[in-house]
Design an enzyme around this catalytic site. Structure first.
Site, PDB file in Angstrom:
ATOM      1  N   ASP A  95     -28.585 -25.609 -38.630  1.00 23.34           N
ATOM      2  CA  ASP A  95     -29.808 -24.835 -38.390  1.00 23.34           C
ATOM      3  C   ASP A  95     -30.200 -23.998 -39.613  1.00 23.34           C
ATOM      4  O   ASP A  95     -30.589 -22.837 -39.474  1.00 23.34           O
ATOM      5  CB  ASP A  95     -29.625 -23.921 -37.164  1.00 23.34           C
ATOM      6  CG  ASP A  95     -29.345 -24.716 -35.901  1.00 23.34           C
ATOM      7  OD1 ASP A  95     -29.872 -25.830 -35.766  1.00 23.34           O
ATOM      8  OD2 ASP A  95     -28.595 -24.223 -35.036  1.00 23.34           O
ATOM      9  N   SER A 125     -37.619 -33.263 -23.220  1.00 15.75           N
ATOM     10  CA  SER A 125     -38.997 -32.769 -23.073  1.00 15.75           C
ATOM     11  C   SER A 125     -39.695 -32.665 -24.434  1.00 15.75           C
ATOM     12  O   SER A 125     -40.908 -32.873 -24.532  1.00 15.75           O
ATOM     13  CB  SER A 125     -39.033 -31.425 -22.334  1.00 15.75           C
ATOM     14  OG  SER A 125     -38.497 -30.405 -23.135  1.00 15.75           O
ATOM     15  N   ASN A 126     -38.942 -32.372 -25.481  1.00 13.82           N
ATOM     16  CA  ASN A 126     -39.568 -32.361 -26.818  1.00 13.82           C
ATOM     17  C   ASN A 126     -39.924 -33.774 -27.268  1.00 13.82           C
ATOM     18  O   ASN A 126     -40.980 -33.982 -27.868  1.00 13.82           O
ATOM     19  CB  ASN A 126     -38.655 -31.678 -27.841  1.00 13.82           C
ATOM     20  CG  ASN A 126     -38.805 -30.169 -27.808  1.00 13.82           C
ATOM     21  OD1 ASN A 126     -39.834 -29.633 -28.208  1.00 13.82           O
ATOM     22  ND2 ASN A 126     -37.793 -29.481 -27.289  1.00 13.82           N
ATOM     23  N   ASN A 173     -35.826 -30.833 -37.275  1.00 15.58           N
ATOM     24  CA  ASN A 173     -35.170 -30.384 -36.041  1.00 15.58           C
ATOM     25  C   ASN A 173     -35.984 -29.258 -35.415  1.00 15.58           C
ATOM     26  O   ASN A 173     -36.715 -28.552 -36.106  1.00 15.58           O
ATOM     27  CB  ASN A 173     -33.768 -29.860 -36.392  1.00 15.58           C
ATOM     28  CG  ASN A 173     -33.001 -29.382 -35.160  1.00 15.58           C
ATOM     29  OD1 ASN A 173     -33.016 -30.048 -34.116  1.00 15.58           O
ATOM     30  ND2 ASN A 173     -32.331 -28.252 -35.268  1.00 15.58           N
ATOM     31  N   HIS A 195     -35.337 -25.821 -33.029  1.00 12.51           N
ATOM     32  CA  HIS A 195     -34.266 -24.938 -32.551  1.00 12.51           C
ATOM     33  C   HIS A 195     -34.899 -23.790 -31.752  1.00 12.51           C
ATOM     34  O   HIS A 195     -35.888 -23.206 -32.199  1.00 12.51           O
ATOM     35  CB  HIS A 195     -33.469 -24.393 -33.738  1.00 12.51           C
ATOM     36  CG  HIS A 195     -32.318 -23.549 -33.317  1.00 12.51           C
ATOM     37  ND1 HIS A 195     -31.180 -24.084 -32.720  1.00 12.51           N
ATOM     38  CD2 HIS A 195     -32.115 -22.219 -33.362  1.00 12.51           C
ATOM     39  CE1 HIS A 195     -30.341 -23.106 -32.432  1.00 12.51           C
ATOM     40  NE2 HIS A 195     -30.886 -21.957 -32.811  1.00 12.51           N
TER      41      HIS A 195
HETATM   42  C1  GAR Z   1     -34.662 -27.498 -26.673  1.00 12.06           C
HETATM   43  O1  GAR Z   1     -34.818 -26.170 -26.255  1.00 12.06           O
HETATM   44  C2  GAR Z   1     -34.253 -27.549 -28.133  1.00 12.06           C
HETATM   45  O2  GAR Z   1     -34.896 -26.579 -28.907  1.00 12.06           O
HETATM   46  C3  GAR Z   1     -32.779 -27.283 -28.044  1.00 12.06           C
HETATM   47  O3  GAR Z   1     -32.342 -28.017 -26.944  1.00 12.06           O
HETATM   48  C4  GAR Z   1     -33.422 -28.132 -26.009  1.00 12.06           C
HETATM   49  C5  GAR Z   1     -33.633 -29.594 -25.744  1.00 12.06           C
HETATM   50  O4  GAR Z   1     -34.570 -29.781 -24.725  1.00 12.06           O
HETATM   51  N1  GAR Z   1     -32.109 -27.672 -29.233  1.00 12.06           N
HETATM   52  C6  GAR Z   1     -31.058 -27.027 -29.728  1.00 12.06           C
HETATM   53  O5  GAR Z   1     -30.551 -26.057 -29.188  1.00 12.06           O
HETATM   54  C7  GAR Z   1     -30.511 -27.604 -31.027  1.00 12.06           C
HETATM   55  N2  GAR Z   1     -29.642 -26.670 -31.656  1.00 12.06           N
HETATM   56  P1  GAR Z   1     -35.279 -31.177 -24.524  1.00 12.06           P
HETATM   57  O6  GAR Z   1     -34.143 -32.220 -24.451  1.00 12.06           O
HETATM   58  O7  GAR Z   1     -35.993 -31.042 -23.222  1.00 12.06           O
HETATM   59  O8  GAR Z   1     -36.179 -31.408 -25.684  1.00 12.06           O
END
Ligand code: GAR
Length: 202
Positions: free
Chosen positions: A147, A14-15, A109, A111
């Site tokens: 992180d 989604s990001n 990144n 987080h």
């Molecule tokens: C998001 O919440 C991102 O911040 C997190 O994983 C999710 C991915 O969602 N990332 C971490 O925890 C990295 N340490 P997405 O695949 O829908 O973007």
């Protein structure tokens, strides 16, 4: 000049979608995602990329004898697209020193916590279990630790009494989808200056 971007993903994407949408709608200018690379074959993020005509590749970590070999293959792909900025969007592996040094100050990144609190996996669960009253998300440059690199943008959300991990994650995610494109826009416009740990925005 167009900024060549690559995105590393592991899951839903989604990001990634928020970055794609904000390039397509012109919020982020003079930038293009050249390739999306996943360490998971079934990552929906790969499909999202292909739906927008973006090259999408699965690189199987288990096909390599060690992490260095695996990351050398990723580097080879990125160099093949002349990548200048590498985005991690739900990429659930710690990047090795080779890639981090190659792209020094050019890896970003997102987080789902207010760093330096709640690094690593299940950040939203860590926040709930700690009993914090505000949570949030952080966009930061990547260094060789987990992180821990210089912080670009952060956004808070409240933690409600009846929150579950899912409800909190969803509230944080809405903010992720705002601040990640904003950070990429700032980078693309050359407005981020890093001195030590401190990122200034001009
Ligand atoms: C998001 O919440 C991102 O911040 C997190 O994983 C999710 C991915 O969602 N990332 C971490 O925890 C990295 N340490 P997405 O695949 O829908 O973007």
């Amino acid at each position: 000049m167009t900024l060549n971007i690559a995105v590393l993903v592991s899951g839903r994407g989604s990001n990634l979608q928020s970055i794609i949408d904000n390039i397509e709608n012109g919020y982020i200018k003079d930038a293009a995602i050249r390739v999306v690379v996943s360490d998971k074959e079934d990552a929906y993020a790969l499909e999202r990329a292909r739906n927008h005509g973006i090259n999408a590749e699965f690189v199987d970590p288990s096909a390599f004898s060690d992490k260095d070999q695996y990351e050398s293959r990723i580097l080879e792909i990125l160099d093949g697209y002349d990548v200048e900025l590498l985005l991690l969007a739900g990429y659930m592996r710690l990047l090795g020193g080779g890639i981090v040094r190659h792209f020094k100050n050019r890896i970003i990144n997102i987080h789902p916590a207010l760093l330096p609190s709640f690094k690593g996996l299940h950040a939203q669960k860590q926040a709930l279990e700690h009993g914090v009253k505000v949570a949030g998300c952080t966009v930061h440059f990547v260094d060789e630790d987990m992180d821990s690199g210089p912080i670009i943008l952060q956004k808070c959300v409240p933690v409600l009494d009846d929150d579950t991990e899912d409800s909190l994650a969803e509230r944080i995610l809405r903010e992720e989808h705002r601040i990640y494109p904003e950070a990429v826009k700032l980078y693309a416009e050359g407005r981020l200056d890093i001195k030590g740990r401190i990122v200034s925005i001009s």
